[in-house]
Design an enzyme around this catalytic site. Structure first.
Site, PDB file in Angstrom:
ATOM      1  N   LYS A  74       0.834  -1.207   0.000  1.00  0.00           N
ATOM      2  CA  LYS A  74       0.000   0.000   0.000  1.00  0.00           C
ATOM      3  C   LYS A  74       0.873   1.263   0.000  1.00  0.00           C
ATOM      4  CE  LYS A  74      -1.689   1.555   4.072  1.00  0.00           C
ATOM      5  NZ  LYS A  74      -1.472   2.980   4.367  1.00  0.00           N
ATOM      6  N   ARG A  94       0.843  14.678  13.507  1.00  0.00           N
ATOM      7  CA  ARG A  94       1.364  14.437  12.152  1.00  0.00           C
ATOM      8  C   ARG A  94       1.335  15.671  11.259  1.00  0.00           C
ATOM      9  NH1 ARG A  94      -0.733   8.524  10.245  1.00  0.00           N
ATOM     10  NH2 ARG A  94       1.074   8.529   8.888  1.00  0.00           N
ATOM     11  N   ASP A 124       5.040   0.746  12.283  1.00  0.00           N
ATOM     12  CA  ASP A 124       3.862   0.049  11.759  1.00  0.00           C
ATOM     13  C   ASP A 124       3.795  -1.423  12.190  1.00  0.00           C
ATOM     14  OD1 ASP A 124       2.928   2.321  10.583  1.00  0.00           O
ATOM     15  OD2 ASP A 124       3.410   1.760   8.522  1.00  0.00           O
TER      16      ASP A 124
HETATM   17  C1  UD1 Z   1       4.487   6.927   6.584  1.00  0.00           C
HETATM   18  C2  UD1 Z   1       3.628   5.708   6.373  1.00  0.00           C
HETATM   19  C3  UD1 Z   1       3.089   5.208   7.709  1.00  0.00           C
HETATM   20  C4  UD1 Z   1       4.228   4.997   8.709  1.00  0.00           C
HETATM   21  C5  UD1 Z   1       5.123   6.223   8.798  1.00  0.00           C
HETATM   22  C6  UD1 Z   1       6.372   6.007   9.640  1.00  0.00           C
HETATM   23  C7  UD1 Z   1       2.747   6.083   4.140  1.00  0.00           C
HETATM   24  C8  UD1 Z   1       1.571   6.381   3.279  1.00  0.00           C
HETATM   25  N1  UD1 Z   1       2.555   6.056   5.463  1.00  0.00           N
HETATM   26  O1  UD1 Z   1       3.660   7.941   7.145  1.00  0.00           O
HETATM   27  O2  UD1 Z   1       2.401   3.983   7.483  1.00  0.00           O
HETATM   28  O3  UD1 Z   1       3.695   4.748   9.999  1.00  0.00           O
HETATM   29  O4  UD1 Z   1       5.560   6.624   7.490  1.00  0.00           O
HETATM   30  O5  UD1 Z   1       7.078   4.929   9.155  1.00  0.00           O
HETATM   31  O6  UD1 Z   1       3.823   5.837   3.644  1.00  0.00           O
HETATM   32  N2  UD1 Z   1       6.649  14.764  10.737  1.00  0.00           N
HETATM   33  C9  UD1 Z   1       6.691  16.120  10.999  1.00  0.00           C
HETATM   34  N3  UD1 Z   1       6.528  16.996   9.957  1.00  0.00           N
HETATM   35  C10 UD1 Z   1       6.315  16.574   8.682  1.00  0.00           C
HETATM   36  C11 UD1 Z   1       6.275  15.196   8.419  1.00  0.00           C
HETATM   37  C12 UD1 Z   1       6.451  14.302   9.463  1.00  0.00           C
HETATM   38  O7  UD1 Z   1       6.866  16.529  12.148  1.00  0.00           O
HETATM   39  O8  UD1 Z   1       6.161  17.424   7.794  1.00  0.00           O
HETATM   40  C13 UD1 Z   1       6.846  13.785  11.838  1.00  0.00           C
HETATM   41  C14 UD1 Z   1       5.603  12.950  12.102  1.00  0.00           C
HETATM   42  O9  UD1 Z   1       4.685  13.611  12.951  1.00  0.00           O
HETATM   43  C15 UD1 Z   1       6.210  11.715  12.739  1.00  0.00           C
HETATM   44  C16 UD1 Z   1       7.547  11.572  11.988  1.00  0.00           C
HETATM   45  O10 UD1 Z   1       7.809  12.842  11.421  1.00  0.00           O
HETATM   46  O11 UD1 Z   1       6.456  11.924  14.097  1.00  0.00           O
HETATM   47  C17 UD1 Z   1       7.569  10.541  10.895  1.00  0.00           C
HETATM   48  O12 UD1 Z   1       6.397  10.663  10.107  1.00  0.00           O
HETATM   49  P1  UD1 Z   1       6.387  10.354   8.546  1.00  0.00           P
HETATM   50  O13 UD1 Z   1       7.558   9.521   8.179  1.00  0.00           O
HETATM   51  O14 UD1 Z   1       6.187  11.629   7.806  1.00  0.00           O
HETATM   52  O15 UD1 Z   1       5.055   9.486   8.410  1.00  0.00           O
HETATM   53  P2  UD1 Z   1       4.144   9.464   7.142  1.00  0.00           P
HETATM   54  O16 UD1 Z   1       4.974   9.702   5.942  1.00  0.00           O
HETATM   55  O17 UD1 Z   1       2.928  10.287   7.374  1.00  0.00           O
END
Ligand code: UD1
Length: 420
Positions: A22, A120, A303
């Site tokens: 996914k 997030r 995850d």
């Molecule tokens: C992706 C996955 C999700 C997984 C996560 C971490 C997809 C569609 N989803 O989510 O299943 O649980 O990676 O492996 O691929 N953060 C910020 N600012 C930002 C972006 C992120 O502070 O602009 C923080 C988030 O709050 C979190 C951390 O960075 O604490 C990691 O998040 P991130 O890797 O971005 O998760 P997703 O990409 O949303």
């Protein structure tokens, strides 16, 4: 509302096949926006999130034919806007922002808002696009991005964000000149995105390491791509088999990208024998407790945290589980406790799991995708009947989960209209 009823205590035996990933398919569907013409995706899982991504591309104006395991994205008159009604169903929708602003010079995308597992934010996505020259403003719950041609630049992420890295990779692929991304996420899905962008004509190097270079192109081409297997689904079936006992062959396992999970399962006493793309999983006697700290890839994936915590509920000894990626990802804990688990939490991100000898089925509430999977696994381990409510979360990420589990000897039935 639908639920899933699990009758526990049955060992699992047989073969189960892992579907396409996914979290690779979603960004790749967004990448189709970077070019005109017809792109073809294969090995796409039949999931609610894939339907949402197809709906989003359709609303933006592309012709989409989602018939998993195939998805065809054709041409169309694009309006570079992603409305709240679709984005609120799936946070990953934010990944149309980079491609839209890169290709059409402007984009209006709803802010995804909070979600169950924490705030997030998307600040890293926005700062990355600003570094490439986009002007961003936030108004009325929407992100408005504008740019002439994006310009290659150096982008340093504050933390390795998976979708943030993917968004900026896609934007940089159409920017003028060279972009360097620093402190990138290193997940296998990033490497998959680089493969697709390279098929499209971009020049991406360093994917899978902390620093990537991208030579932007004036134009990119449509592509044909088979999505890699889902490492989290694979890990979930490895844990399910270890939890229930028996001997299961999980087919199509991306063993290398599951290293951190496999190491912990082996340390807990699970027998895992890889052979080609299959892994035979078995358990003899009671498992031992292991400690887990989640971290970005190649660390232990957040995850898989809920599933491993569930497995630890009946292991011998006390397991310490630390969640460092998201701030609110223990919502399965009270539900597991209702099933007889002995878990104490300290703050929002440390849990001490003392293994118990027996758990009993109960009616429990699923709160997010992976928590739902963990409750189904708890149902397999527990005595009697477990009903997992709000099972729509599972349909976002696990293709045909009842059929797959029943195919290896579980007793899992979907029940309709359970009430809220
Ligand atoms: C992706 C996955 C999700 C997984 C996560 C971490 C997809 C569609 N989803 O989510 O299943 O649980 O990676 O492996 O691929 N953060 C910020 N600012 C930002 C972006 C992120 O502070 O602009 C923080 C988030 O709050 C979190 C951390 O960075 O604490 C990691 O998040 P991130 O890797 O971005 O998760 P997703 O990409 O949303």
């Amino acid at each position: 509302m639908d639920g899933i009823r699990v009758i526990g205590g049955k060992p699992l035996n047989g073969r189960v096949k892992v579907s396409g990933a996914k979290n690779a398919a979603l960004p790749i569907m967004c990448a189709t926006l970077l070019s005109d013409g017809e792109s073809h995706l294969r090995n796409v899982p039949a999931l609610r999130d894939i339907d949402t991504a197809a709906e989003l591309l359709g609303v933006i104006g592309r012709e989409v034919e989602p018939s998993p395991p195939r998805v065809r994205v054709g041409t169309g008159d694009v309006i570079p806007e992603a409305p709240y009604d679709v984005v609120k169903k799936m946070r990953a929708s934010i990944m149309v922002l980079g491609p839209l602003v890169a290709r059409y010079g402007r984009a209006k995308v709803s802010l995804p808002g909070g979600c169950q597992i924490g705030a997030r934010p998307v600040d890293q996505h926005l700062r990355g696009l600003e570094a490439l020259g986009a002007k961003i403003k936030l108004e009325h719950g929407y992100i408005y991005a504008e740019a002439g041609r994006l310009q290659g630049a150096e982008v340093v992420f504050d933390m390795p964000t998976v979708t943030g890295t993917e968004n900026i990779m896609m934007a940089a692929a159409l920017a003028k000149g060279r972009t360097t991304l620093v402190n990138c996420a290193r997940e296998p899905e990033i490497v998959e995105m680089a493969r697709v962008l390279n098929k499209m004509g971009a020049k991406v190097s360093g994917a899978g390491t902390a620093v990537m270079h991208i030579e932007g192109q004036d134009e990119l081409h449509p592509f044909d791509h088979a999505i890699m297997p889902d490492r989290i689904e694979a890990g979930t079936y490895l844990v399910a088999a270890a939890a229930a006992g028996g001997e299961v062959t999980v087919e199509n396992v991306p063993v290398e990208s599951l290293e951190a999970v496999i190491v912990k399962l082996r340390a807990a006493g699970v027998i895992l024998e890889p052979s080609g793309n299959d892994v035979v999983v078995a358990r003899e006697g009671r498992l031992r407790s292991v400690d887990i700290t989640t971290s970005p890839h190649p660390g232990f994936p957040t995850d898989m945290q809920a599933q491993l915590m569930t497995l630890m509920c009946m292991a011998e000894g006390t397991s310490t589980i630390k969640e460092t990626v998201f701030e609110n990802r223990f919502m399965h804990v009270p539900e597991l406790v209702r099933m007889g688990a002995d878990i104490e939490t300290q703050g929002h991100n440390t849990a001490f799991v003392r293994g118990v000898e027996r758990m009993t089925g109960a009616s429990v509430m699923a709160t997010d995708l992976r928590a739902s999977a963990s409750l189904v696994i708890a149902g397999l381990m527990a005595e009697g009947e477990t009903i997992v409510r709000r099972v729509y979360h599972l349909d976002r990420g696990y293709e045909h989960i009842e059929e797959k589990l029943n195919g290896i000897g579980a007793d899992v039935v979907r029940i309709h209209s359970l009430g809220p």
